[in-house]
Scaffold this motif. Structure first.
Motif, PDB file in Angstrom:
ATOM      1  N   THR A   1      25.376 -22.325  68.605  1.00 62.01           N
ATOM      2  CA  THR A   1      24.896 -22.443  69.711  1.00 62.01           C
ATOM      3  C   THR A   1      24.364 -23.105  69.801  1.00 62.01           C
ATOM      4  O   THR A   1      23.668 -22.898  71.394  1.00 62.01           O
ATOM      5  CB  THR A   1      24.464 -20.346  69.785  1.00 62.01           C
ATOM      6  N   GLY A   2      23.878 -24.229  69.285  1.00 58.85           N
ATOM      7  CA  GLY A   2      22.572 -25.179  69.862  1.00 58.85           C
ATOM      8  C   GLY A   2      21.172 -24.717  68.529  1.00 58.85           C
ATOM      9  O   GLY A   2      20.548 -25.533  68.564  1.00 58.85           O
ATOM     10  N   ARG A   3      21.245 -23.974  68.461  1.00 52.54           N
ATOM     11  CA  ARG A   3      20.153 -23.877  67.857  1.00 52.54           C
ATOM     12  C   ARG A   3      19.476 -24.233  66.292  1.00 52.54           C
ATOM     13  O   ARG A   3      20.954 -24.661  65.960  1.00 52.54           O
ATOM     14  CB  ARG A   3      19.614 -21.711  67.605  1.00 52.54           C
ATOM     15  N   SER A   4      18.628 -24.592  66.055  1.00 51.22           N
ATOM     16  CA  SER A   4      18.344 -24.862  64.640  1.00 51.22           C
ATOM     17  C   SER A   4      18.771 -23.851  63.190  1.00 51.22           C
ATOM     18  O   SER A   4      17.993 -22.907  63.987  1.00 51.22           O
ATOM     19  CB  SER A   4      17.424 -26.008  64.646  1.00 51.22           C
ATOM     20  N   LYS A   5      19.349 -24.375  62.395  1.00 49.34           N
ATOM     21  CA  LYS A   5      19.641 -23.096  61.790  1.00 49.34           C
ATOM     22  C   LYS A   5      18.463 -23.826  60.271  1.00 49.34           C
ATOM     23  O   LYS A   5      18.408 -24.951  59.712  1.00 49.34           O
ATOM     24  CB  LYS A   5      20.707 -23.101  61.122  1.00 49.34           C
ATOM     25  N   LYS A   6      17.864 -22.954  59.712  1.00 45.77           N
ATOM     26  CA  LYS A   6      17.800 -22.987  58.249  1.00 45.77           C
ATOM     27  C   LYS A   6      17.653 -22.441  57.223  1.00 45.77           C
ATOM     28  O   LYS A   6      17.457 -20.946  57.054  1.00 45.77           O
ATOM     29  CB  LYS A   6      15.421 -22.855  58.313  1.00 45.77           C
ATOM     30  N   SER A   7      18.265 -23.389  56.085  1.00 43.29           N
ATOM     31  CA  SER A   7      18.047 -22.766  55.112  1.00 43.29           C
ATOM     32  C   SER A   7      17.049 -22.671  53.743  1.00 43.29           C
ATOM     33  O   SER A   7      17.184 -23.545  53.471  1.00 43.29           O
ATOM     34  CB  SER A   7      20.100 -23.274  54.508  1.00 43.29           C
ATOM     35  N   GLY A   8      17.282 -21.390  53.213  1.00 46.05           N
ATOM     36  CA  GLY A   8      16.033 -21.859  52.324  1.00 46.05           C
ATOM     37  C   GLY A   8      16.977 -21.848  51.015  1.00 46.05           C
ATOM     38  O   GLY A   8      17.039 -21.541  49.688  1.00 46.05           O
ATOM     39  N   LYS A   9      18.174 -21.552  50.747  1.00 48.00           N
ATOM     40  CA  LYS A   9      19.870 -21.584  49.456  1.00 48.00           C
ATOM     41  C   LYS A   9      19.566 -22.493  49.209  1.00 48.00           C
ATOM     42  O   LYS A   9      19.974 -24.019  49.945  1.00 48.00           O
ATOM     43  CB  LYS A   9      20.582 -20.504  50.138  1.00 48.00           C
ATOM     44  N   MET A  10      19.434 -22.644  47.700  1.00 46.54           N
ATOM     45  CA  MET A  10      20.218 -23.900  47.303  1.00 46.54           C
ATOM     46  C   MET A  10      21.271 -24.292  47.049  1.00 46.54           C
ATOM     47  O   MET A  10      22.114 -23.360  46.855  1.00 46.54           O
ATOM     48  CB  MET A  10      18.740 -23.943  45.689  1.00 46.54           C
TER      49      MET A  10
ATOM     50  N   LYS B   1      24.911 -25.717  45.688  1.00 49.88           N
ATOM     51  CA  LYS B   1      26.120 -25.364  44.787  1.00 49.88           C
ATOM     52  C   LYS B   1      25.486 -26.912  43.368  1.00 49.88           C
ATOM     53  O   LYS B   1      25.332 -26.480  42.424  1.00 49.88           O
ATOM     54  CB  LYS B   1      27.089 -25.309  44.914  1.00 49.88           C
ATOM     55  N   LYS B   2      25.166 -27.910  44.079  1.00 55.47           N
ATOM     56  CA  LYS B   2      25.008 -29.386  43.606  1.00 55.47           C
ATOM     57  C   LYS B   2      23.668 -29.466  42.931  1.00 55.47           C
ATOM     58  O   LYS B   2      23.430 -29.171  42.158  1.00 55.47           O
ATOM     59  CB  LYS B   2      25.119 -30.664  44.172  1.00 55.47           C
ATOM     60  N   ASP B   3      22.101 -28.708  43.818  1.00 53.47           N
ATOM     61  CA  ASP B   3      21.073 -29.203  43.594  1.00 53.47           C
ATOM     62  C   ASP B   3      21.056 -27.687  42.305  1.00 53.47           C
ATOM     63  O   ASP B   3      20.592 -27.909  41.162  1.00 53.47           O
ATOM     64  CB  ASP B   3      20.245 -28.110  44.999  1.00 53.47           C
ATOM     65  N   VAL B   4      22.276 -26.154  42.180  1.00 52.08           N
ATOM     66  CA  VAL B   4      21.984 -25.738  41.655  1.00 52.08           C
ATOM     67  C   VAL B   4      22.252 -25.896  39.551  1.00 52.08           C
ATOM     68  O   VAL B   4      21.977 -26.212  38.332  1.00 52.08           O
ATOM     69  CB  VAL B   4      22.298 -23.944  41.337  1.00 52.08           C
ATOM     70  N   GLN B   5      23.380 -27.090  39.811  1.00 48.25           N
ATOM     71  CA  GLN B   5      23.729 -27.673  38.977  1.00 48.25           C
ATOM     72  C   GLN B   5      22.828 -28.915  38.587  1.00 48.25           C
ATOM     73  O   GLN B   5      22.577 -29.430  36.892  1.00 48.25           O
ATOM     74  CB  GLN B   5      25.132 -28.029  39.038  1.00 48.25           C
ATOM     75  N   LEU B   6      22.715 -29.583  39.606  1.00 46.91           N
ATOM     76  CA  LEU B   6      21.290 -30.790  39.024  1.00 46.91           C
ATOM     77  C   LEU B   6      19.827 -29.744  38.547  1.00 46.91           C
ATOM     78  O   LEU B   6      19.475 -30.759  37.462  1.00 46.91           O
ATOM     79  CB  LEU B   6      21.237 -31.474  40.287  1.00 46.91           C
ATOM     80  N   HIS B   7      19.289 -28.700  38.947  1.00 47.40           N
ATOM     81  CA  HIS B   7      18.534 -28.526  37.992  1.00 47.40           C
ATOM     82  C   HIS B   7      19.127 -27.241  37.106  1.00 47.40           C
ATOM     83  O   HIS B   7      18.320 -27.725  35.944  1.00 47.40           O
ATOM     84  CB  HIS B   7      18.128 -27.359  38.961  1.00 47.40           C
ATOM     85  N   ARG B   8      20.254 -27.144  36.650  1.00 49.30           N
ATOM     86  CA  ARG B   8      20.544 -26.759  34.631  1.00 49.30           C
ATOM     87  C   ARG B   8      20.488 -28.136  35.080  1.00 49.30           C
ATOM     88  O   ARG B   8      20.340 -28.068  33.462  1.00 49.30           O
ATOM     89  CB  ARG B   8      21.812 -25.735  35.661  1.00 49.30           C
ATOM     90  N   MET B   9      21.337 -28.877  35.072  1.00 51.09           N
ATOM     91  CA  MET B   9      21.586 -30.162  34.454  1.00 51.09           C
ATOM     92  C   MET B   9      20.268 -30.616  33.790  1.00 51.09           C
ATOM     93  O   MET B   9      19.930 -31.168  32.098  1.00 51.09           O
ATOM     94  CB  MET B   9      21.747 -31.001  34.720  1.00 51.09           C
ATOM     95  N   LEU B  10      18.664 -30.906  34.769  1.00 47.89           N
ATOM     96  CA  LEU B  10      17.727 -31.865  33.648  1.00 47.89           C
ATOM     97  C   LEU B  10      17.056 -30.168  32.954  1.00 47.89           C
ATOM     98  O   LEU B  10      15.759 -31.248  31.940  1.00 47.89           O
ATOM     99  CB  LEU B  10      17.489 -31.358  35.385  1.00 47.89           C
TER     100      LEU B  10
END
Length: 151
Positions: A27-36, A38-47
């Protein structure tokens, strides 16, 4: 290691925000996703796994060195000196082991790392054609191919 790992994660997030500054919905509105992602979750887990592994394998050596500096003035028997030399060598082996376990840590921690590793083995070592890829939501997904003689 913790500081540089967190700086790396922060840099990835900043780069992602810079590349995808204002994602919009249909619809043209900006969306804000606070959810990480899957890549970020795996990066954090690896770190996190790498830092825990680093601490566990590198902690015995400084402990031994503190013990050694506290007991340097004691008269030691040949057996005790041999035992301490053996322990000293084993603490250094643990440090080297930490570097060699990086691959195993990443392989266990991340589905995407495993998938990419097997893809490299298939294409570079076995000389098979790469698996077909599809893009879903900005993430490239490789389809798992079944052998024709499976069934």
């Amino acid at each position: 290691m913790l500081i540089f790992g967190l700086l790396t994660v922060r840099n990835i997030h900043k780069t992602k925000k810079r590349v995808d500054a204002a994602p919009t919905t249909d619809t043209g509105r900006s969306k804000k996703s606070g959810k990480m992602s899957k890549k970020d979750v795996q990066l954090h887990r690896m770190l996190a796994n790498q830092i825990i592994l680093f601490i566990i394998l590198n902690l015995p050596n400084p402990c031994y060195l503190v013990y050694r500096s506290l007991t340097i003035t004691l008269v030691k028997s040949p057996f005790r000196r041999a035992t301490e030399t053996f322990l000293s060598n084993m603490t250094y082996v643990l440090i080297y082991l930490g570097f060699s376990l990086t691959f195993a840590n990443f392989f266990i921690s991340s589905d995407m790392y495993r998938r990419e590793f097997f893809q490299v083995i298939r294409t570079k070592v076995l000389r098979q054609a790469p698996a077909p890829t599809t893009t879903r939501g900005g993430t490239t997904i490789r389809a798992v191919r079944q052998n024709d003689d499976d069934g």
